[in-house]
Design a protein around this motif. Structure first.
Motif, short mmCIF file in Angstrom:
data_model
loop_
_atom_site.label_atom_id
_atom_site.label_comp_id
_atom_site.label_asym_id
_atom_site.label_seq_id
_atom_site.Cartn_x
_atom_site.Cartn_y
_atom_site.Cartn_z
N LEU A 85 0.81 -1.21 0.00
CA LEU A 85 0.00 0.00 0.00
C LEU A 85 0.85 1.27 0.00
O LEU A 85 0.33 2.36 -0.28
CB LEU A 85 -0.94 0.00 1.22
N THR A 86 2.12 1.16 0.31
CA THR A 86 3.00 2.35 0.26
C THR A 86 3.25 2.80 -1.18
O THR A 86 3.79 3.90 -1.40
CB THR A 86 4.36 2.05 0.93
N GLY A 87 2.84 1.98 -2.16
CA GLY A 87 3.08 2.34 -3.55
C GLY A 87 1.83 2.64 -4.34
O GLY A 87 1.90 2.85 -5.56
N VAL A 88 0.66 2.64 -3.69
CA VAL A 88 -0.57 2.91 -4.43
C VAL A 88 -0.82 4.41 -4.51
O VAL A 88 -0.27 5.21 -3.74
CB VAL A 88 -1.78 2.21 -3.77
N GLY A 89 -1.67 4.83 -5.45
CA GLY A 89 -2.06 6.23 -5.57
C GLY A 89 -0.85 7.14 -5.82
O GLY A 89 0.10 6.77 -6.50
N ARG A 90 -0.92 8.31 -5.20
CA ARG A 90 0.20 9.25 -5.35
C ARG A 90 0.65 9.71 -3.96
O ARG A 90 -0.16 9.76 -3.01
CB ARG A 90 -0.19 10.44 -6.21
N ALA A 91 1.91 10.05 -3.85
CA ALA A 91 2.47 10.45 -2.57
C ALA A 91 2.10 11.89 -2.24
O ALA A 91 2.04 12.75 -3.12
CB ALA A 91 3.99 10.30 -2.60
N VAL A 92 1.80 12.15 -0.96
CA VAL A 92 1.59 13.51 -0.47
C VAL A 92 2.37 13.64 0.84
O VAL A 92 2.71 12.66 1.49
CB VAL A 92 0.09 13.80 -0.22
N SER A 93 2.64 14.86 1.23
CA SER A 93 3.39 15.09 2.45
C SER A 93 2.47 15.00 3.66
O SER A 93 1.24 15.15 3.54
CB SER A 93 4.06 16.46 2.41
N THR A 94 3.07 14.76 4.83
CA THR A 94 2.26 14.68 6.05
C THR A 94 1.59 16.00 6.37
O THR A 94 0.53 16.03 7.01
CB THR A 94 3.15 14.25 7.24
N SER A 95 2.17 17.10 5.90
CA SER A 95 1.57 18.41 6.16
C SER A 95 0.38 18.69 5.27
O SER A 95 -0.39 19.61 5.51
CB SER A 95 2.62 19.51 5.97
N ASP A 96 0.21 17.88 4.24
CA ASP A 96 -0.89 18.08 3.29
C ASP A 96 -1.92 16.95 3.37
O ASP A 96 -2.68 16.73 2.45
CB ASP A 96 -0.31 18.18 1.87
#
Length: 381
Positions: A320-331
């Motif tokens: 699941l760490t590779g699904v979708g797109r990455a966003v920052s914890t602040s966002d």
């Protein structure tokens, strides 16, 4: 122009601020109602555990009564067979006694008749024996024969009397043995009655426990539903608060920069995911499970929640760490997948996550920083 724009911005800020206050009130109410329902749920679950413990103890007592009852019934069957055998023995002994008495009476009558005959004809018989004797020795022999007949009759009568006495004693013995068995039978029958009454009483208690358990489970289901409903409201309010917060930041940027640029608001689909996931708070954690009601592990929970919205995800916290797109914890926004080392959750806003936590706590809501470091945040919508 700038003054008009500033007035518009200030008005928007006031409207948003009012919305935040109303939202805070509703959120506080939802949390209060959730806590009340959770406390009642915990109390009912404690009652359920107590009832089940009493049921288990009572069932052990019923099993013991059943075991004792079986022993009594086996003993009753055995005694019943022994009594039947004693009846047969008693009937035979009574028959033998009647025959012995009859033989005794017959021998006694025969001996009396012979004695009477010898008495009534004693002089002539002895005289005939004396006169007709060939010698004195012959006389003695005839007298001896008379004595032998008498002794024979006497001995035979004594023998019959002894037989009668022995048979009479046997009859008495069998009667006493039969009486003892019947007394034991009565005792076992009383025990059977008492055990059956005890079993009926305990079965009635078990039925009462079952009714109490059903009522408690019904209450627990209602409180659990209330908790889930309030969790959904809380998730919705947190998502709305996050959206308002983002909108407020955008308005502030407009006021400061005379521009319309601002932060991106949360996805409606992401908020729906967060709200949907909160409906299952309180349900069990099951290793390898994917059922939102009967039990799921952390990645199975995320997979099934997104599956409800037509999104197919892997059943693996690592994948699941590779699904979708990455966003920052602040966002982070409601609906984002928060990945930890060996764990995964769904962000619901307000610094909170919903996740299948552990076998002891099940599906729950908790802080996003709950003791594990975040290694990735993935956004599907």
């Amino acid at each position: 122009m700038k003054k008009r724009l500033l007035a518009t911005v200030l008005a928007a800020v006031m409207v948003i601020s009012g919305t935040q206050i109303a939202g805070a009130t509703s959120l506080s109410q939802a949390r209060s109602q959730k806590n009340q329902a959770q406390n009642k749920l915990d109390s009912v679950n404690s009652q359920i555990a107590d009832i089940e413990s009493q049921q288990s103890s009572l069932q052990s007592e019923i099993d013991k009564v059943d075991s004792d009852l079986v022993d009594v019934l086996v003993s009753l069957d055995l005694i019943s067979d022994q009594i039947d055998q004693k009846k047969v023995e008693l009937a035979q002994a009574e028959s033998d006694l009647a025959a012995a008495k009859e033989k005794e009476a017959e021998q006694y009558d025969a001996m009396k008749n012979r004695i009477r005959y010898m008495y009534e004809n004693g002089d002539s018989s002895f005289l005939d024996a004396f006169v007709g004797a060939q010698s004195f020795a012959d006389v003695l022999n005839k007298v001896e024969n008379f004595s032998k007949v008498y002794d024979y009759d006497r001995n035979l009568l004594v023998e019959y009397q002894n037989t009668k006495t022995e048979v009479a004693n046997l009859v008495t013995q069998v009667e006493e043995e039969k009486k003892d068995l019947e007394e034991n039978q009565a005792t076992y029958q009383e025990q059977q009655k008492n055990l059956e009454e005890m079993k009926a009483q305990k079965s009635s208690q078990m039925s009462d426990f079952e009714n109490q358990l059903a009522q408690a489970q019904s209450l627990a289901a209602q409180y659990k539903q209330t908790v889930a409903e309030q969790n959904a409201i809380i998730a919705q309010k947190l998502a709305e608060a996050q959206t308002v917060k983002t909108s407020t930041a955008g308005v502030s940027n407009v006021a400061n920069n005379n521009s319309s640029s601002g932060s991106k608001s949360g996805s409606g689909s992401g908020s729906a995911v967060a709200s949907y996931g909160c409906q299952f708070v309180g349900n069990p954690y099951v290793w390898g499970g994917e059922s939102l009601t009967n039990g799921a592990d952390c990645s199975g929970f995320v997979k099934s929640v997104y599956g409800h919205f037509g999104v197919s995800l892997p059943h693996s916290s690592g994948a699941l760490t590779g699904v979708g797109r990455a966003v920052s914890t602040s966002d982070m926004q409601p609906g984002d997948i928060v990945c930890y080392s060996g764990h995964v959750a769904i962000y619901i806003g307000g610094g909170q996550i919903v996740h299948a936590s552990s076998p002891s706590t099940g599906i729950k809501i908790g802080p996003v920083n709950y003791g594990k470091s975040i290694i990735a945040v993935r956004r599907i919508f």
